[in-house]
Motif scaffolding. Sequence first.
Motif, PDB file in Angstrom:
ATOM      1  N   PHE A 144      37.443  15.322  -7.281  1.00 29.68           N
ATOM      2  CA  PHE A 144      38.160  16.058  -8.361  1.00 29.68           C
ATOM      3  C   PHE A 144      38.695  15.088  -9.600  1.00 29.68           C
ATOM      4  CE2 PHE A 144      41.707  18.015 -10.475  1.00 29.68           C
ATOM      5  CZ  PHE A 144      41.256  19.156 -11.148  1.00 29.68           C
ATOM      6  N   SER A 145      39.423  14.149  -8.917  1.00 30.23           N
ATOM      7  CA  SER A 145      40.327  13.137  -9.526  1.00 30.23           C
ATOM      8  C   SER A 145      39.427  12.216 -10.652  1.00 30.23           C
ATOM      9  CB  SER A 145      41.045  12.386  -8.443  1.00 30.23           C
ATOM     10  OG  SER A 145      41.788  11.471  -9.147  1.00 30.23           O
ATOM     11  N   VAL A 146      38.226  11.936  -9.599  1.00 32.16           N
ATOM     12  CA  VAL A 146      37.537  10.704 -10.387  1.00 32.16           C
ATOM     13  C   VAL A 146      36.534  11.680 -11.406  1.00 32.16           C
ATOM     14  CG1 VAL A 146      35.472   9.446 -10.249  1.00 32.16           C
ATOM     15  CG2 VAL A 146      37.264   9.279  -8.537  1.00 32.16           C
ATOM     16  N   GLN A 147      36.230  12.974 -11.372  1.00 31.85           N
ATOM     17  CA  GLN A 147      35.408  13.833 -12.268  1.00 31.85           C
ATOM     18  C   GLN A 147      36.174  14.003 -13.519  1.00 31.85           C
ATOM     19  OE1 GLN A 147      34.316  17.522 -10.957  1.00 31.85           O
ATOM     20  NE2 GLN A 147      33.101  18.018 -12.550  1.00 31.85           N
ATOM     21  N   ASN A 148      37.792  14.279 -13.338  1.00 34.26           N
ATOM     22  CA  ASN A 148      38.379  14.378 -14.147  1.00 34.26           C
ATOM     23  C   ASN A 148      38.448  13.311 -15.163  1.00 34.26           C
ATOM     24  OD1 ASN A 148      40.499  16.054 -15.673  1.00 34.26           O
ATOM     25  ND2 ASN A 148      42.092  14.662 -14.964  1.00 34.26           N
ATOM     26  N   LEU A 149      38.311  11.886 -14.794  1.00 30.92           N
ATOM     27  CA  LEU A 149      38.054  10.891 -15.748  1.00 30.92           C
ATOM     28  C   LEU A 149      37.008  10.982 -16.459  1.00 30.92           C
ATOM     29  CD1 LEU A 149      39.833   7.857 -13.199  1.00 30.92           C
ATOM     30  CD2 LEU A 149      40.947   9.387 -14.862  1.00 30.92           C
ATOM     31  N   VAL A 150      35.679  11.158 -15.641  1.00 31.36           N
ATOM     32  CA  VAL A 150      34.562  11.273 -16.424  1.00 31.36           C
ATOM     33  C   VAL A 150      34.736  12.127 -17.330  1.00 31.36           C
ATOM     34  CG1 VAL A 150      31.999  11.626 -15.849  1.00 31.36           C
ATOM     35  CG2 VAL A 150      33.352  10.315 -14.036  1.00 31.36           C
ATOM     36  N   LYS A 152      37.097  13.222 -19.187  1.00 26.49           N
ATOM     37  CA  LYS A 152      37.805  12.877 -20.483  1.00 26.49           C
ATOM     38  C   LYS A 152      37.024  11.706 -21.186  1.00 26.49           C
ATOM     39  CE  LYS A 152      42.568  13.785 -18.587  1.00 26.49           C
ATOM     40  NZ  LYS A 152      43.229  14.220 -19.985  1.00 26.49           N
ATOM     41  N   SER A 153      36.283  11.006 -20.377  1.00 26.01           N
ATOM     42  CA  SER A 153      35.496   9.959 -21.226  1.00 26.01           C
ATOM     43  C   SER A 153      34.266  10.513 -21.544  1.00 26.01           C
ATOM     44  CB  SER A 153      35.191   8.850 -20.148  1.00 26.01           C
ATOM     45  OG  SER A 153      36.443   8.336 -19.636  1.00 26.01           O
ATOM     46  N   PHE A 154      33.574  11.425 -20.942  1.00 25.02           N
ATOM     47  CA  PHE A 154      32.238  11.699 -21.638  1.00 25.02           C
ATOM     48  C   PHE A 154      31.858  13.067 -21.628  1.00 25.02           C
ATOM     49  CE2 PHE A 154      32.094   7.707 -18.807  1.00 25.02           C
ATOM     50  CZ  PHE A 154      31.484   6.884 -20.112  1.00 25.02           C
ATOM     51  N   GLY A 155      32.973  14.115 -21.453  1.00 25.34           N
ATOM     52  CA  GLY A 155      32.773  15.484 -21.483  1.00 25.34           C
ATOM     53  C   GLY A 155      32.511  16.243 -20.240  1.00 25.34           C
ATOM     54  N   VAL A 156      32.517  17.363 -20.155  1.00 26.81           N
ATOM     55  CA  VAL A 156      32.397  18.459 -19.147  1.00 26.81           C
ATOM     56  C   VAL A 156      31.027  18.323 -18.285  1.00 26.81           C
ATOM     57  CG1 VAL A 156      32.259  20.866 -18.300  1.00 26.81           C
ATOM     58  CG2 VAL A 156      34.037  20.167 -19.937  1.00 26.81           C
ATOM     59  N   PHE A 162      27.647  13.846 -13.113  1.00 31.50           N
ATOM     60  CA  PHE A 162      28.125  12.676 -12.146  1.00 31.50           C
ATOM     61  C   PHE A 162      28.483  13.565 -10.628  1.00 31.50           C
ATOM     62  CE2 PHE A 162      32.190  11.071 -10.511  1.00 31.50           C
ATOM     63  CZ  PHE A 162      31.954   9.976 -10.143  1.00 31.50           C
ATOM     64  N   VAL A 163      28.883  14.806 -10.606  1.00 31.34           N
ATOM     65  CA  VAL A 163      29.386  15.393  -9.285  1.00 31.34           C
ATOM     66  C   VAL A 163      28.056  15.279  -8.677  1.00 31.34           C
ATOM     67  CG1 VAL A 163      30.035  17.501  -8.356  1.00 31.34           C
ATOM     68  CG2 VAL A 163      31.429  16.559 -10.123  1.00 31.34           C
ATOM     69  N   ILE A 164      26.667  15.798  -9.271  1.00 28.46           N
ATOM     70  CA  ILE A 164      25.677  16.283  -8.519  1.00 28.46           C
ATOM     71  C   ILE A 164      25.146  14.858  -8.143  1.00 28.46           C
ATOM     72  CG2 ILE A 164      23.130  17.203  -8.751  1.00 28.46           C
ATOM     73  CD1 ILE A 164      25.316  19.049  -8.555  1.00 28.46           C
ATOM     74  N   ILE A 165      25.044  14.011  -8.765  1.00 25.02           N
ATOM     75  CA  ILE A 165      24.622  12.614  -8.427  1.00 25.02           C
ATOM     76  C   ILE A 165      25.398  12.134  -7.255  1.00 25.02           C
ATOM     77  CG2 ILE A 165      24.402  10.292  -9.145  1.00 25.02           C
ATOM     78  CD1 ILE A 165      23.656  11.224 -11.980  1.00 25.02           C
ATOM     79  N   VAL A 166      26.886  12.249  -7.384  1.00 22.36           N
ATOM     80  CA  VAL A 166      27.610  11.733  -6.242  1.00 22.36           C
ATOM     81  C   VAL A 166      27.317  12.625  -4.830  1.00 22.36           C
ATOM     82  CG1 VAL A 166      30.057  11.681  -5.128  1.00 22.36           C
ATOM     83  CG2 VAL A 166      29.476  10.802  -7.554  1.00 22.36           C
ATOM     84  N   PHE A 167      26.838  13.685  -5.114  1.00 22.19           N
ATOM     85  CA  PHE A 167      26.561  14.707  -3.809  1.00 22.19           C
ATOM     86  C   PHE A 167      25.114  14.009  -3.250  1.00 22.19           C
ATOM     87  CE2 PHE A 167      29.577  18.400  -4.621  1.00 22.19           C
ATOM     88  CZ  PHE A 167      30.513  17.538  -4.522  1.00 22.19           C
TER      89      PHE A 167
END
Length: 238
Positions: A144-150, A152-156, A162-167
């Motif tokens: 959640f923390s890292v997704q929030n940074l992504v 802020k930088s690149f949009g929702v 990003f989350v799907i790739i991480v999973f």
Amino acid sequence: MLEKLESLYYPKKIYLIIVLFIATLISLISVYSIQYPSGERPYLFIFWNTFLAWVTVGVAVLLDLIFSYSRKLVRAVMLIFIGATWLFFFPNAPYLVTDLLHVFARYSFDPSERFWIDPVFWQHLFTLFTIAILGVLLGSYSLFSVQNLVKKSFGVIASWIFVIIVFILSSFGIYIGRFVRWNSWDVLMRPGYIFEEIVIMLTDASTLYHVFSFCKFMFMILIISYVPIYVITRTFSR
């Protein structure tokens, strides 16, 4: 000075980390309390696995600090390298779910009898189930923390891609950690060997089927557990 961190949900994150730390202490005390008549404590390895799960939380906090207080160019470089470190260690948190199998490996039972009547069996099972939940929570907090940074930088949309790739990567990482027995640092220590082994693994039909069979369920656990936590967290953080 703290205004930048407030936009990243501080000090609420600190409160949550404290709660998770207390939950970790309680869970590990329960792990330590399990003892065979011989005096052996069968699940002490859980302490190390839990520590590795906490590394991803620590790296996520470090990413917040870098994002908030470093200069733009330095921030970009550091976020790439520290972010890669976070990705290497992230699977260690949900990996705790797979430690449930040790109940059936280390609790002595006769499958022909109703072993589930024994309260000791439930002590073993509930203790490792608690550790599994803890792993999911630590991973969810970190992501959640890292997704929030992504976001802020690149949009929702980019943040959920990003989350799907991480999973997907984490499901495979958990597979190789559980079945091939590689560690996170092997990526840095033996990258060539790991690449060759992965190519062999993904080009062998029977192995690929085994990988997919495991990873699809691990992916389901990750997404089903994370999305409600994300929604609840976003709702109460407004």
